[in-house]
Write an enzyme that holds these catalytic residues in place. Structure first.
Site, PDB file in Angstrom:
ATOM      1  N   ASP A 148       0.818  -1.212   0.000  1.00  0.00           N
ATOM      2  CA  ASP A 148       0.000   0.000   0.000  1.00  0.00           C
ATOM      3  C   ASP A 148       0.852   1.262   0.000  1.00  0.00           C
ATOM      4  O   ASP A 148       2.077   1.208   0.153  1.00  0.00           O
ATOM      5  CB  ASP A 148      -0.977  -0.005   1.199  1.00  0.00           C
ATOM      6  N   ASN A 169      -7.695  -2.981  14.243  1.00  0.00           N
ATOM      7  CA  ASN A 169      -9.096  -3.249  13.879  1.00  0.00           C
ATOM      8  C   ASN A 169      -9.235  -4.487  12.991  1.00  0.00           C
ATOM      9  O   ASN A 169     -10.302  -4.745  12.442  1.00  0.00           O
ATOM     10  CB  ASN A 169      -9.708  -2.025  13.183  1.00  0.00           C
ATOM     11  N   HIS A 213      -7.529  -5.025  10.159  1.00  0.00           N
ATOM     12  CA  HIS A 213      -7.244  -4.837   8.737  1.00  0.00           C
ATOM     13  C   HIS A 213      -5.935  -5.531   8.362  1.00  0.00           C
ATOM     14  O   HIS A 213      -5.063  -5.740   9.207  1.00  0.00           O
ATOM     15  CB  HIS A 213      -7.244  -3.344   8.340  1.00  0.00           C
ATOM     16  N   GLU A 237      -9.889  -2.277   5.212  1.00  0.00           N
ATOM     17  CA  GLU A 237     -10.555  -1.967   6.473  1.00  0.00           C
ATOM     18  C   GLU A 237     -11.784  -2.865   6.669  1.00  0.00           C
ATOM     19  O   GLU A 237     -12.259  -3.485   5.705  1.00  0.00           O
ATOM     20  CB  GLU A 237     -10.967  -0.487   6.476  1.00  0.00           C
TER      21      GLU A 237
HETATM   22  P1  PGA Z   1       2.069  -1.583  12.448  1.00  0.00           P
HETATM   23  O1  PGA Z   1       0.837  -1.574  11.449  1.00  0.00           O
HETATM   24  O2  PGA Z   1       3.024  -2.606  11.910  1.00  0.00           O
HETATM   25  O3  PGA Z   1       2.657  -0.206  12.372  1.00  0.00           O
HETATM   26  O4  PGA Z   1       1.548  -1.938  13.791  1.00  0.00           O
HETATM   27  C1  PGA Z   1       0.304  -2.807  11.041  1.00  0.00           C
HETATM   28  C2  PGA Z   1      -0.887  -2.572  10.163  1.00  0.00           C
HETATM   29  O5  PGA Z   1      -1.591  -1.554  10.320  1.00  0.00           O
HETATM   30  O6  PGA Z   1      -1.159  -3.432   9.304  1.00  0.00           O
END
Ligand code: PGA
Length: 241
Positions: free
Chosen positions: A67, A134, A136, A141
């Site tokens: 992404d 959450n 995702h 999302e």
């Molecule tokens: P993070 O994010 O590695 O910064 O905890 C993970 C994600 O949002 O997929």
């Protein structure tokens, strides 16, 4: 899906790296699926070490990132293109021409269509994933269809809040991103998902214990036959099984 719980995050990262090492040393032109955020940083450090020790090479590898934020150019220090150069690409022997991060500044529809077309041509051999608090994966999302391919997404308040730590203020966090869809991710031959910390414990429970459902985007992985989940004990703390 198999999962393992570690007390020691160095060991966890070495385990993650060993799966990449296996692919990099056995596949002629390996295609890597890469991620950003805090989660993969330890893995990338291990891979840099293995490359410096000449145990692995990225010379014949190509990569696709999950992404990118809409509106940030590749030189912005919070863009995911910049993150990848800082945390991996500048330190290993990968040909930068063979690395792909969707552009956050192009014509979004065209960027998504072109990314999907590339992903149709190149099957990812191994994908590293983090997980959002959450549930995702990438920026898919809650509510995202399991059939989604690369698309523009409006980030949830939760994702914006979670990522505000990287920006001077929460108002600076982009509100949209371009993300590979769940269908693109699912097409990877092998998936390594890492989750660390207590704020991931609910998401990990969704990942491992909820029946697959679109409110928990990560739960799509239960249907995949080659997923390895690496957890620290805090992230595993809400598992009941
Ligand atoms: P993070 O994010 O590695 O910064 O905890 C993970 C994600 O949002 O997929």
């Amino acid at each position: 899906m198999i999962y393992k719980v570690y007390d020691n995050t160095d060991e966890l990262n070495r385990e993650a790296a060993s799966h990449f090492e296996e692919v990099l040393t056995s596949v002629e032109s390996p295609v890597l699926g890469l991620a950003t955020g805090s989660t993969p940083v330890g893995l990338y450090k291990e891979l840099i070490k293995l490359c410096k020790d000449e145990k692995i090479s990225f010379k014949n590898a190509s990569s696709f990132n999950l992404d990118e934020y809409v509106g940030l150019d590749a030189a912005h220090d919070q863009s995911y293109a910049y993150f990848m150069r800082q945390n991996l690409f500048d330190h290993v022997d990968i040909n930068i021409e063979n690395t792909h991060v969707p552009s956050g500044l192009g014509d979004n529809d065209k960027v998504c269509a072109d990314y999907n077309a590339e992903l149709e041509k190149h099957v990812v051999d191994i994908q590293i994933l983090g997980i959002g608090s959450n549930g995702h994966i990438a920026f898919n999302e809650p509510g995202t269809s399991f059939d989604a391919v690369t698309h523009v997404v409006n980030l949830t308040e939760q994702s914006i809040t979670d990522n505000a730590r990287f920006f001077d203020s929460i108002d600076d966090v982009p509100k949209q991103a371009i993300t590979m869809g769940l269908k693109n991710i699912y097409a990877s031959k092998k998936i390594i998902l890492i989750a660390m910390g207590e704020n991931k414990a609910d998401a990990v429970k969704m990942l491992i214990e909820d029946a697959p459902n679109t409110d928990a985007p990560c739960s799509i992985l239960q249907n995949h036959d080659n997923v390895v989940v690496l957890l620290d004990s805090a992230a595993a703390s809400k598992l009941t099984k």
